[in-house]
Motif scaffolding. Structure first.
Motif, PDB file in Angstrom:
ATOM      1  N   HIS A 128      33.083   1.829 -13.496  1.00  0.00           N
ATOM      2  CA  HIS A 128      33.287   1.286 -14.844  1.00  0.00           C
ATOM      3  C   HIS A 128      34.791   1.265 -15.083  1.00  0.00           C
ATOM      4  O   HIS A 128      35.431   2.305 -15.185  1.00  0.00           O
ATOM      5  CB  HIS A 128      32.583   2.140 -15.899  1.00  0.00           C
ATOM      6  CG  HIS A 128      32.367   1.410 -17.187  1.00  0.00           C
ATOM      7  ND1 HIS A 128      33.356   0.684 -17.816  1.00  0.00           N
ATOM      8  CD2 HIS A 128      31.254   1.259 -17.958  1.00  0.00           C
ATOM      9  CE1 HIS A 128      32.883   0.143 -18.918  1.00  0.00           C
ATOM     10  NE2 HIS A 128      31.605   0.466 -19.033  1.00  0.00           N
ATOM     11  N   ALA A 129      35.341   0.064 -15.141  1.00  0.00           N
ATOM     12  CA  ALA A 129      36.780  -0.097 -15.321  1.00  0.00           C
ATOM     13  C   ALA A 129      37.184   0.271 -16.748  1.00  0.00           C
ATOM     14  O   ALA A 129      36.356   0.292 -17.662  1.00  0.00           O
ATOM     15  CB  ALA A 129      37.180  -1.537 -15.016  1.00  0.00           C
ATOM     16  N   LYS A 188      38.489   0.211 -20.559  1.00  0.00           N
ATOM     17  CA  LYS A 188      38.520  -0.731 -21.672  1.00  0.00           C
ATOM     18  C   LYS A 188      39.992  -1.057 -21.943  1.00  0.00           C
ATOM     19  O   LYS A 188      40.781  -0.162 -22.244  1.00  0.00           O
ATOM     20  CB  LYS A 188      37.885  -0.116 -22.916  1.00  0.00           C
ATOM     21  CG  LYS A 188      36.419   0.232 -22.761  1.00  0.00           C
ATOM     22  CD  LYS A 188      35.895   0.890 -24.025  1.00  0.00           C
ATOM     23  CE  LYS A 188      34.449   1.298 -23.892  1.00  0.00           C
ATOM     24  NZ  LYS A 188      33.931   1.981 -25.100  1.00  0.00           N
ATOM     25  N   TYR A 189      40.332  -2.324 -21.815  1.00  0.00           N
ATOM     26  CA  TYR A 189      41.745  -2.692 -21.950  1.00  0.00           C
ATOM     27  C   TYR A 189      41.855  -4.172 -22.302  1.00  0.00           C
ATOM     28  O   TYR A 189      40.955  -4.965 -21.986  1.00  0.00           O
ATOM     29  CB  TYR A 189      42.503  -2.396 -20.642  1.00  0.00           C
ATOM     30  CG  TYR A 189      43.980  -2.687 -20.731  1.00  0.00           C
ATOM     31  CD1 TYR A 189      44.810  -1.907 -21.525  1.00  0.00           C
ATOM     32  CD2 TYR A 189      44.539  -3.772 -20.055  1.00  0.00           C
ATOM     33  CE1 TYR A 189      46.167  -2.185 -21.632  1.00  0.00           C
ATOM     34  CE2 TYR A 189      45.888  -4.056 -20.160  1.00  0.00           C
ATOM     35  CZ  TYR A 189      46.689  -3.260 -20.957  1.00  0.00           C
ATOM     36  OH  TYR A 189      48.023  -3.541 -21.081  1.00  0.00           O
ATOM     37  N   TYR A 194      43.016  -6.923 -21.075  1.00  0.00           N
ATOM     38  CA  TYR A 194      43.487  -7.480 -19.801  1.00  0.00           C
ATOM     39  C   TYR A 194      44.202  -8.814 -20.017  1.00  0.00           C
ATOM     40  O   TYR A 194      43.698  -9.714 -20.688  1.00  0.00           O
ATOM     41  CB  TYR A 194      42.306  -7.667 -18.841  1.00  0.00           C
ATOM     42  CG  TYR A 194      41.707  -6.366 -18.377  1.00  0.00           C
ATOM     43  CD1 TYR A 194      42.193  -5.713 -17.245  1.00  0.00           C
ATOM     44  CD2 TYR A 194      40.659  -5.770 -19.081  1.00  0.00           C
ATOM     45  CE1 TYR A 194      41.656  -4.517 -16.819  1.00  0.00           C
ATOM     46  CE2 TYR A 194      40.112  -4.565 -18.667  1.00  0.00           C
ATOM     47  CZ  TYR A 194      40.614  -3.939 -17.535  1.00  0.00           C
ATOM     48  OH  TYR A 194      40.077  -2.738 -17.120  1.00  0.00           O
ATOM     49  N   THR A 198      47.713  -4.372 -16.664  1.00  0.00           N
ATOM     50  CA  THR A 198      46.572  -5.018 -16.016  1.00  0.00           C
ATOM     51  C   THR A 198      46.732  -5.012 -14.508  1.00  0.00           C
ATOM     52  O   THR A 198      45.791  -4.690 -13.765  1.00  0.00           O
ATOM     53  CB  THR A 198      46.421  -6.470 -16.513  1.00  0.00           C
ATOM     54  OG1 THR A 198      46.094  -6.453 -17.906  1.00  0.00           O
ATOM     55  CG2 THR A 198      45.338  -7.219 -15.734  1.00  0.00           C
ATOM     56  N   PHE A 247      33.412  -4.565 -16.246  1.00  0.00           N
ATOM     57  CA  PHE A 247      34.417  -4.756 -17.285  1.00  0.00           C
ATOM     58  C   PHE A 247      33.749  -5.094 -18.617  1.00  0.00           C
ATOM     59  O   PHE A 247      32.714  -5.766 -18.648  1.00  0.00           O
ATOM     60  CB  PHE A 247      35.371  -5.893 -16.910  1.00  0.00           C
ATOM     61  CG  PHE A 247      36.227  -5.616 -15.707  1.00  0.00           C
ATOM     62  CD1 PHE A 247      37.468  -5.010 -15.840  1.00  0.00           C
ATOM     63  CD2 PHE A 247      35.774  -5.950 -14.434  1.00  0.00           C
ATOM     64  CE1 PHE A 247      38.241  -4.757 -14.721  1.00  0.00           C
ATOM     65  CE2 PHE A 247      36.551  -5.698 -13.320  1.00  0.00           C
ATOM     66  CZ  PHE A 247      37.794  -5.092 -13.457  1.00  0.00           C
ATOM     67  N   HIS A 248      34.369  -4.627 -19.711  1.00  0.00           N
ATOM     68  CA  HIS A 248      33.973  -5.050 -21.046  1.00  0.00           C
ATOM     69  C   HIS A 248      34.749  -6.321 -21.381  1.00  0.00           C
ATOM     70  O   HIS A 248      35.982  -6.292 -21.464  1.00  0.00           O
ATOM     71  CB  HIS A 248      34.307  -3.974 -22.073  1.00  0.00           C
ATOM     72  CG  HIS A 248      33.334  -2.844 -22.101  1.00  0.00           C
ATOM     73  ND1 HIS A 248      33.308  -1.904 -23.118  1.00  0.00           N
ATOM     74  CD2 HIS A 248      32.330  -2.490 -21.254  1.00  0.00           C
ATOM     75  CE1 HIS A 248      32.347  -1.032 -22.887  1.00  0.00           C
ATOM     76  NE2 HIS A 248      31.748  -1.359 -21.753  1.00  0.00           N
ATOM     77  N   VAL A 278      39.229  -8.606 -23.435  1.00  0.00           N
ATOM     78  CA  VAL A 278      40.029  -9.383 -22.480  1.00  0.00           C
ATOM     79  C   VAL A 278      40.794 -10.486 -23.204  1.00  0.00           C
ATOM     80  O   VAL A 278      40.240 -11.226 -24.017  1.00  0.00           O
ATOM     81  CB  VAL A 278      39.120 -10.005 -21.393  1.00  0.00           C
ATOM     82  CG1 VAL A 278      39.941 -10.894 -20.466  1.00  0.00           C
ATOM     83  CG2 VAL A 278      38.419  -8.902 -20.607  1.00  0.00           C
ATOM     84  N   PHE A 312      40.746 -12.187 -13.527  1.00  0.00           N
ATOM     85  CA  PHE A 312      39.577 -11.807 -12.737  1.00  0.00           C
ATOM     86  C   PHE A 312      39.268 -12.813 -11.630  1.00  0.00           C
ATOM     87  O   PHE A 312      38.259 -12.660 -10.926  1.00  0.00           O
ATOM     88  CB  PHE A 312      38.355 -11.647 -13.650  1.00  0.00           C
ATOM     89  CG  PHE A 312      38.530 -10.584 -14.695  1.00  0.00           C
ATOM     90  CD1 PHE A 312      38.659  -9.254 -14.332  1.00  0.00           C
ATOM     91  CD2 PHE A 312      38.584 -10.911 -16.040  1.00  0.00           C
ATOM     92  CE1 PHE A 312      38.832  -8.265 -15.281  1.00  0.00           C
ATOM     93  CE2 PHE A 312      38.743  -9.930 -17.008  1.00  0.00           C
ATOM     94  CZ  PHE A 312      38.876  -8.610 -16.628  1.00  0.00           C
ATOM     95  N   ILE A 360      32.792  -8.097  -9.220  1.00  0.00           N
ATOM     96  CA  ILE A 360      32.913  -7.731 -10.626  1.00  0.00           C
ATOM     97  C   ILE A 360      31.647  -8.082 -11.406  1.00  0.00           C
ATOM     98  O   ILE A 360      30.830  -8.901 -10.984  1.00  0.00           O
ATOM     99  CB  ILE A 360      34.129  -8.408 -11.294  1.00  0.00           C
ATOM    100  CG1 ILE A 360      33.927  -9.938 -11.355  1.00  0.00           C
ATOM    101  CG2 ILE A 360      35.407  -8.048 -10.561  1.00  0.00           C
ATOM    102  CD1 ILE A 360      34.977 -10.648 -12.211  1.00  0.00           C
ATOM    103  N   PHE A 419      30.358  -8.286 -15.816  1.00  0.00           N
ATOM    104  CA  PHE A 419      30.690  -8.165 -17.231  1.00  0.00           C
ATOM    105  C   PHE A 419      29.499  -7.595 -17.980  1.00  0.00           C
ATOM    106  O   PHE A 419      28.348  -7.927 -17.697  1.00  0.00           O
ATOM    107  CB  PHE A 419      31.076  -9.530 -17.817  1.00  0.00           C
ATOM    108  CG  PHE A 419      32.309 -10.120 -17.204  1.00  0.00           C
ATOM    109  CD1 PHE A 419      33.554  -9.582 -17.464  1.00  0.00           C
ATOM    110  CD2 PHE A 419      32.224 -11.209 -16.344  1.00  0.00           C
ATOM    111  CE1 PHE A 419      34.700 -10.116 -16.891  1.00  0.00           C
ATOM    112  CE2 PHE A 419      33.356 -11.753 -15.765  1.00  0.00           C
ATOM    113  CZ  PHE A 419      34.605 -11.210 -16.040  1.00  0.00           C
TER     114      PHE A 419
END
Length: 230
Positions: free
Chosen positions: A62-63, A65-66, A68, A74, A96-97, A101, A107, A114, A116
């Motif tokens: 789980h990457a 939360k940012y 990106y 990033t 990723f959430h 983004v 991506f 990956i 989502f």
């Protein structure tokens, strides 16, 4: 066969090293696991040695939360994830959430698979099916992680979860599961069997995200398995 596992983030309040969490999960018979790096700084932790991941047949990340975008943070996040994937040689999916983004082009052409995730009622976007269909069109190789607790916060009837299965079933490669009480709480406490029962295909890896103490792991596992079996 029911494929049930846990996120290392379940035990964040216990402050256990990730290697100890992996040993705990392995000792409980889990064959799937998600390595949680929800905060950027958590990527600075030592990468688990391969031997701690060998007991698991499926491993996801789980990457963080940012927001990106085309910025240095990033770049550093994606490079750190790539290093983990390379060093462990055992990562099936990186999640990723999408709601935070700013630039989805980051991506494109990544060296790891990956996915989502759909968001809960607090998010302003990517809670419903339509925007995930748009993501599927833009990123045909990407998967989806269906968080059935998140769908529950948006629609407690279960209809929204059913819509995700109807329109995106072939893209759903992992499930997130937990109880709901203003956060990710233990299902053996909330007894929200209705959330568990929205899962249509338990052979897809199911990752539990409930916040737990280590001694509560077996209780959560057994409650979920009992509901799924019935």
């Amino acid at each position: 066969m029911i494929n049930l596992g846990f996120s290392t983030g379940c035990f964040i309040e216990s402050c256990l090293p990730q290697q100890e969490i992996l040993e705990l999960l392995s000792s409980c018979g889990s064959k799937i696991v998600e390595l949680s790096f929800l905060r950027v700084h958590e990527l600075n932790r030592p990468i688990p040695d391969k031997k701690y991941l060998e007991p698991f047949d499926y491993v996801s990340i789980h990457a963080p939360k940012y927001a990106y975008s085309q910025d240095n943070t990033t770049k550093k996040i994606l490079e750190a994830i790539a290093r983990i994937c390379l060093s462990t040689a055992h990562i099936d999916l990186v999640i990723f959430h999408p709601d935070t983004v700013r630039d989805f082009s980051v991506f494109e052409n990544l060296d790891f698979p990956i996915a989502f995730e759909n968001l809960d009622a607090r998010a302003e976007s990517f809670r419903l099916v339509a925007q995930h269909q748009e993501l599927a069109s833009r990123f045909p190789e990407a998967s989806m992680v269906l968080d059935v607790q998140h769908t529950y916060t948006n629609d407690a009837t279960g209809k929204l979860t059913a819509e995700f299965y109807k329109f995106l079933e072939n893209r759903i490669h992992q499930i997130h599961l937990s109880g709901y009480d203003r956060g990710h709480v233990a299902l053996f406490r909330t007894k929200q069997a209705e959330i568990i029962r929205t899962i249509q295909n338990p052979t897809i890896p199911i990752i539990v995200e409930s916040l737990l103490a280590p001694y509560e792991l077996a209780q959560e596992r057994d409650y979920i398995l009992k509901v799924l079996a019935n």
